[in-house]
Design a protein around this motif. Structure first.
Motif, PDB file in Angstrom:
ATOM      1  N   LEU A  66      -7.956   2.304   6.403  1.00  0.00           N
ATOM      2  CA  LEU A  66      -7.599   1.702   5.123  1.00  0.00           C
ATOM      3  C   LEU A  66      -8.079   0.260   5.030  1.00  0.00           C
ATOM      4  O   LEU A  66      -8.745  -0.131   4.078  1.00  0.00           O
ATOM      5  CB  LEU A  66      -6.077   1.770   4.925  1.00  0.00           C
ATOM      6  N   VAL A  67      -7.734  -0.533   6.055  1.00  0.00           N
ATOM      7  CA  VAL A  67      -8.135  -1.946   6.062  1.00  0.00           C
ATOM      8  C   VAL A  67      -9.653  -2.067   6.076  1.00  0.00           C
ATOM      9  O   VAL A  67     -10.227  -2.965   5.454  1.00  0.00           O
ATOM     10  CB  VAL A  67      -7.517  -2.669   7.273  1.00  0.00           C
ATOM     11  N   GLY A  68     -10.320  -1.140   6.776  1.00  0.00           N
ATOM     12  CA  GLY A  68     -11.774  -1.209   6.882  1.00  0.00           C
ATOM     13  C   GLY A  68     -12.517  -0.635   5.703  1.00  0.00           C
ATOM     14  O   GLY A  68     -13.745  -0.703   5.641  1.00  0.00           O
ATOM     15  N   ASP A  91       2.131   8.282  -0.830  1.00  0.00           N
ATOM     16  CA  ASP A  91       1.998   7.634   0.469  1.00  0.00           C
ATOM     17  C   ASP A  91       0.854   6.619   0.494  1.00  0.00           C
ATOM     18  O   ASP A  91      -0.129   6.742  -0.234  1.00  0.00           O
ATOM     19  CB  ASP A  91       1.725   8.683   1.559  1.00  0.00           C
ATOM     20  N   ASP A  92       0.998   5.651   1.395  1.00  0.00           N
ATOM     21  CA  ASP A  92      -0.072   4.713   1.774  1.00  0.00           C
ATOM     22  C   ASP A  92      -0.373   3.642   0.737  1.00  0.00           C
ATOM     23  O   ASP A  92      -1.521   3.182   0.603  1.00  0.00           O
ATOM     24  CB  ASP A  92      -1.364   5.457   2.134  1.00  0.00           C
ATOM     25  N   ALA A  93       0.647   3.201   0.038  1.00  0.00           N
ATOM     26  CA  ALA A  93       0.476   2.012  -0.791  1.00  0.00           C
ATOM     27  C   ALA A  93       0.479   0.787   0.116  1.00  0.00           C
ATOM     28  O   ALA A  93       1.296   0.680   1.030  1.00  0.00           O
ATOM     29  CB  ALA A  93       1.601   1.900  -1.815  1.00  0.00           C
ATOM     30  N   SER A  94      -0.439  -0.128  -0.109  1.00  0.00           N
ATOM     31  CA  SER A  94      -0.473  -1.364   0.672  1.00  0.00           C
ATOM     32  C   SER A  94      -1.440  -2.329   0.003  1.00  0.00           C
ATOM     33  O   SER A  94      -2.063  -2.001  -1.016  1.00  0.00           O
ATOM     34  CB  SER A  94      -0.915  -1.106   2.120  1.00  0.00           C
ATOM     35  N   ASP A  95      -1.585  -3.512   0.591  1.00  0.00           N
ATOM     36  CA  ASP A  95      -2.536  -4.465   0.034  1.00  0.00           C
ATOM     37  C   ASP A  95      -3.979  -4.051   0.310  1.00  0.00           C
ATOM     38  O   ASP A  95      -4.910  -4.713  -0.139  1.00  0.00           O
ATOM     39  CB  ASP A  95      -2.260  -5.884   0.534  1.00  0.00           C
ATOM     40  N   TYR A  96      -4.167  -2.940   1.038  1.00  0.00           N
ATOM     41  CA  TYR A  96      -5.487  -2.333   1.221  1.00  0.00           C
ATOM     42  C   TYR A  96      -5.426  -0.902   0.705  1.00  0.00           C
ATOM     43  O   TYR A  96      -5.009   0.014   1.425  1.00  0.00           O
ATOM     44  CB  TYR A  96      -5.897  -2.348   2.696  1.00  0.00           C
ATOM     45  N   MET A  97      -5.791  -0.693  -0.548  1.00  0.00           N
ATOM     46  CA  MET A  97      -5.748   0.650  -1.129  1.00  0.00           C
ATOM     47  C   MET A  97      -6.740   0.737  -2.281  1.00  0.00           C
ATOM     48  O   MET A  97      -7.304  -0.268  -2.715  1.00  0.00           O
ATOM     49  CB  MET A  97      -4.331   0.988  -1.600  1.00  0.00           C
TER      50      MET A  97
END
Length: 238
Positions: free
Chosen positions: A47-49, A9-15
């Motif tokens: 995540l973004v932060g 879970d939680d793959a993104s461009d913020y990881m």
């Protein structure tokens, strides 16, 4: 023999790029093809932060696709806006459950547009915190061709409301007697010991792990055993 699915879970461009690479290396070693939940438009401050944006993220996603990894929308922006557990009340927080249908349609439409812009037509969906409702299913029908959900508690895959549900039971690998088991990991949050424990299990049980596309999908209803398992699970959570 039980069939195991590994879900990330939680793959993104913020990881956490290093932890995700460590996971990829580990799965390559044992030839495991996971189900990966991608946040299409990540707005989660947790995540973004925390992580710097990876401009090459979607290149990485397409590499996963070429390896045969299954890629799925994991919500749209991963922001919790209700305290509703929906029809799978694993948690009392949701991006989807309790949200009006048109707003949910907009979320699904946005996520699908982003996936398609990168040449990916997903077959599976799962919501942040495992929480969704009937409107989520209707939104998926209206805005996508997705008819498979990775979530809910059961012994085996079942068919309901026009969707196949692949059960998801545990946040870590363990020997379980059920016909189909999905183990859900969050690589961003994993510690060294978590990776070591996972590798020890994979070394012993790698032959049980199958890609989602190898799971047999039949239009069979939830069984009596499934209903008992569900009742026991949610009674314990309460």
């Amino acid at each position: 023999m039980s069939k195991y699915i590994l879900r990330l879970d939680d793959a993104s461009d913020y990881m956490d790029i290093e932890k995700w690479q460590r996971m990829e290396n580990l799965l390559n070693k044992y030839n495991i093809k996971p189900l990966v939940g991608i946040i299409p438009e990540n707005q989660d401050p947790a995540l973004v932060g925390v992580y710097e944006r990876d401009p090459l993220f979607w290149d990485k996603v397409n590499r996963w696709k070429e390896k045969g990894w299954e890629l799925a929308p994991h919500g749209c922006n991963h922001k919790y806006i209700t305290e509703d557990g929906g029809i799978n009340p694993v948690n009392k927080r949701s991006e989807f459950a309790g949200v009006p249908l048109e707003e949910q349609c907009s979320k699904i439409r946005t996520g699908m547009k982003i996936f398609r812009e990168h040449g990916i037509e997903p077959r599976i969906f799962f919501a942040p915190s495992h929480t969704f409702d009937k409107n989520t299913l209707e939104a998926l029908k209206r805005e996508s061709d997705i008819r498979i959900i990775s979530d809910t508690v059961a012994n085996d895959v079942y068919y309901q409301d026009g969707f196949y549900f692949i059960p998801q039971k545990s946040g870590k690998v363990r020997k379980l007697p059920f016909r189909v088991c999905t183990f859900c990991y969050h690589p961003n949050m994993m510690k060294n010991g978590d990776f070591e424990y996972l590798e020890a299990f994979l070394k012993d049980k790698y032959s049980n792990f199958v890609p989602v596309q190898d799971i047999e999908m039949e239009k069979k209803s939830m069984s009596a055993l499934d209903k008992v398992l569900r009742a026991i699970y949610f009674a314990k959570r309460r």
